[in-house]
Write an enzyme that holds these catalytic residues in place. Structure first.
Site, short mmCIF file in Angstrom:
data_model
loop_
_atom_site.label_atom_id
_atom_site.label_comp_id
_atom_site.label_asym_id
_atom_site.label_seq_id
_atom_site.Cartn_x
_atom_site.Cartn_y
_atom_site.Cartn_z
N TYR A 322 -30.28 11.85 -16.72
CA TYR A 322 -29.33 11.76 -17.83
C TYR A 322 -29.77 12.72 -18.94
O TYR A 322 -30.91 12.68 -19.40
CB TYR A 322 -29.31 10.33 -18.34
CG TYR A 322 -28.17 9.95 -19.28
CD1 TYR A 322 -27.40 10.90 -19.94
CD2 TYR A 322 -27.87 8.62 -19.52
CE1 TYR A 322 -26.37 10.54 -20.79
CE2 TYR A 322 -26.85 8.23 -20.37
CZ TYR A 322 -26.10 9.19 -21.01
OH TYR A 322 -25.08 8.84 -21.86
N CYS A 323 -28.88 13.61 -19.36
CA CYS A 323 -29.13 14.52 -20.49
C CYS A 323 -30.39 15.35 -20.23
O CYS A 323 -30.49 16.03 -19.22
CB CYS A 323 -29.20 13.72 -21.78
SG CYS A 323 -29.23 14.74 -23.28
N VAL A 324 -31.37 15.31 -21.12
CA VAL A 324 -32.55 16.17 -20.96
C VAL A 324 -33.35 15.81 -19.70
O VAL A 324 -34.03 16.67 -19.13
CB VAL A 324 -33.48 16.10 -22.19
CG1 VAL A 324 -32.79 16.68 -23.41
CG2 VAL A 324 -33.94 14.68 -22.46
N GLY A 326 -31.91 15.11 -16.98
CA GLY A 326 -31.19 15.84 -15.95
C GLY A 326 -31.63 17.29 -15.89
O GLY A 326 -31.76 17.87 -14.81
#
Length: 588
Positions: A322-324, A326
């Site tokens: 998720y987000c960073v 990812g």
């Protein structure tokens, strides 16, 4: 305070100031019009002499004069239209008036009282032209123009009359009704926020970890200096053979994916028959001063992958970043590929994650400022998470800052319980060295998409070698990881990628359970060469994208196994350390 009523009547208690006379309106028309003219003439005079402040100083004087003259003329023409409507006998406004759906001016008094109607319209007109003026500035690079636009938008939001007690009819009425108690209560709210160094969005005692948020049953089965590994209790008799391992962003608490039971992606995934593991990152402290990119990839993600594989005796895992996290998952896949170990990850899912930062949105506009901030404020080797929270709040200042200034400071309202905003305020400290590297190497220099430009654990990595099947989700209204920027992962991975565009933004676009029946998502089964082509040929489906994801997961490997032994937390070689959500998520 004068109310514009020639008789001097203040009207009944609890009302806003009375209706001004025609003479009053004519006087205000002259005053505001003359002020606008003076500002325009002053700006033109400065530009002609090469003394314009700010971005206008970058422009050749003749060009600046022409642009400012046109902008001033447009502003003046629109001002006259506004005042003509105000002074017309009917006093009516167009049906589709600009800003008609602006929540800041939803109260009827903003339109029914001529004084506040004038204030509102004047503000909307001025703010509209301030934002338009950004495009009138010549001689700026695209990056400088976007920085100017962002700054101007912040100024425009801050100067809204809804943010000030004596230009907001709701605040005036509330103050009269409560005899000033709202202002005292608002002051109490403000002083408390100043003391804690953070804006409050929801009551601090409304949510409790393990009770009504982060409450999905599970056990912590491993703890390292960097993370705790949580395994969740199964709710089905059989589960998919390949387990799911979730990597949340370390800049926030993991339980964004485990809010209330109705919103929890983790609980939903368990109910779909997945053996679910989640990494709960440790909030940084002085012991993590030397933590770097390698730690989060090798001693974080790959270590957790190997732990789950060994515990369940399986070849591979499904991984979510998720987000960073990812972004880091992409590097993990590239490192595993370079090592010849790509089979350790059966599939990879990316929630609003960027790997190519060429068009990374508003956050990328102020990287130099952020790097200086980290350097100045991380003397102990870590950055206080409250600074990052303030940065993210500023990206949506109207909703996450000024809305609360008005409601909780000026109107003195109580905070409404909201689990997502509780999570938003539950900040996490960041390792300074790694955060600086992340901002410089990725956001500023965009090295991750250049083959060999970045090394992990001594190995040069190349995203173009990654063949792992990937599911990439983006949010249509995401202001942190813009959808078009997230799309660019499809330009780099060589393996099959399913791209899904979800309604809403960085959080609500992800946390959208099927039972809620909210939003929609788009897929394009064709071969779209770019984001615009994807959108043009996409098919919309109402509701959550989660069912699409689980169908995709099952297509990767549909084999199921009984729930026994290590499939139950603490039932294998890793004993349960403590109940979920664990101590790392509680640490402050």
């Amino acid at each position: 305070m004068a109310d514009g009523n020639p008789s001097g009547d203040q009207g009944k208690a609890g009302t806003v100031p009375g209706v001004p006379t025609l003479e009053d309106l004519q006087r205000w028309t002259y005053v505001i019009g003359r002020a606008q003219q003076m500002m325009m003439e002053h700006g033109l005079d400065q530009a002609a002499r090469g003394e314009a402040a700010g971005p206008f100083a970058l422009m050749p004087a003749p060009a600046a004069g022409l642009k400012l003259m046109q902008a001033g003329a447009d502003f003046w023409a629109d001002s006259m239209k506004m005042w003509s409507r105000m002074l017309s006998p009917e006093g009516t406004m167009p049906t589709e008036e600009k800003g008609a759906k602006d929540k800041r001016f939803a109260a009827a008094a903003w339109r029914e009282n001529p004084v506040f109607d004038m204030i509102r319209q004047s503000y909307l007109l001025l703010s509209d032209h301030m934002l338009k003026s950004v495009d009138a500035v010549e001689g700026l690079s695209d990056a400088d123009r976007e920085r100017l636009r962002f700054t101007t938008r912040g100024i425009v939001d801050a100067m809204s009359p809804s943010n000030f007690a004596w230009t907001n009819p709701e605040v005036i009425e509330r103050t009269l009704e409560t005899r000033g108690e709202n202002l005292l209560k608002g002051l109490e709210h403000m002083l408390r926020d100043m003391g804690q160094g953070q804006l409050t969005h929801t009551p601090g005692d409304a949510f409790e970890l393990g009770r009504n948020i982060a409450a999905t049953p599970g056990k912590v089965v491993k703890e390292t200096p960097l993370y705790q590994l949580i395994q969740y209790a199964p709710t089905t008799e059989t589960v998919l053979s390949v387990p799911l391992l979730i990597f949340p962003p370390w800049i926030n608490r993991y339980y964004i994916l485990d809010l209330s039971a109705e919103k929890s992606f983790i609980r939903w995934a368990v109910d779909q028959g997945l053996t679910v593991f989640v990494v709960s990152w440790k909030s940084a402290d002085a012991t993590m001063a030397d933590v770097t990119w390698d730690d989060y990839v090798v001693r974080g993600q790959i270590d957790a992958i190997d732990t789950v594989r060994d515990l369940l005796d399986v070849e591979s895992v499904h991984a979510i970043g998720y987000c960073v996290a990812g972004t880091t998952l992409a590097a993990t896949l590239a490192l595993l590929t370079a090592r010849g170990e790509a089979e350790k990850v059966k599939s990879a899912t990316f929630f609003t994650a960027q790997v190519d930062f060429a068009a990374a949105g508003d956050l990328s506009l102020f990287i130099a400022d952020q790097l200086k901030l980290v350097e100045q404020l991380s003397g102990d080797g870590f950055l206080d998470g409250r600074y990052m929270a303030a940065t993210f709040n500023s990206l949506r200042g109207r909703d996450l800052i000024w809305n609360y200034v008005t409601n909780n400071y000026l109107l003195g309202k109580d905070y409404a319980p909201f689990d997502l905003l509780h999570w938003n305020g539950d900040t996490t400290n960041l390792p300074a060295k790694w955060h600086q590297s992340y901002l410089a190497d990725l956001y500023r220099d965009n090295k991750l998409v250049t083959p060999g430009a970045i090394s992990v654990d001594g190995v040069a990595i190349d995203l173009g070698a990654v063949a792992t099947p990937s599911y990439v989700q983006a949010g249509r209204e995401d202001h942190i990881a813009p959808a078009e920027s997230v799309w660019r992962i499809t330009d780099h991975f060589k393996g099959p990628v399913r791209f899904v565009l979800a309604g809403s933004g960085h959080i609500a676009g992800v946390v959208n359970p099927p039972a809620a029946g909210k939003y929609q998502y788009w897929v394009n089964e064709g071969d779209a060469p770019d984001f615009a082509s994807f959108v043009a040929g996409a098919t919309e489906t109402k509701g959550s994208w989660w069912p699409d994801w689980i169908r995709w997961i099952e297509r990767q490997d549909e084999r199921r196994v009984p729930v026994e032994g290590a499939r139950v937390p603490g039932g294998g070689k890793l004993e349960a350390i403590e109940d979920a959500p664990g101590r790392y998520v509680r640490a402050r």
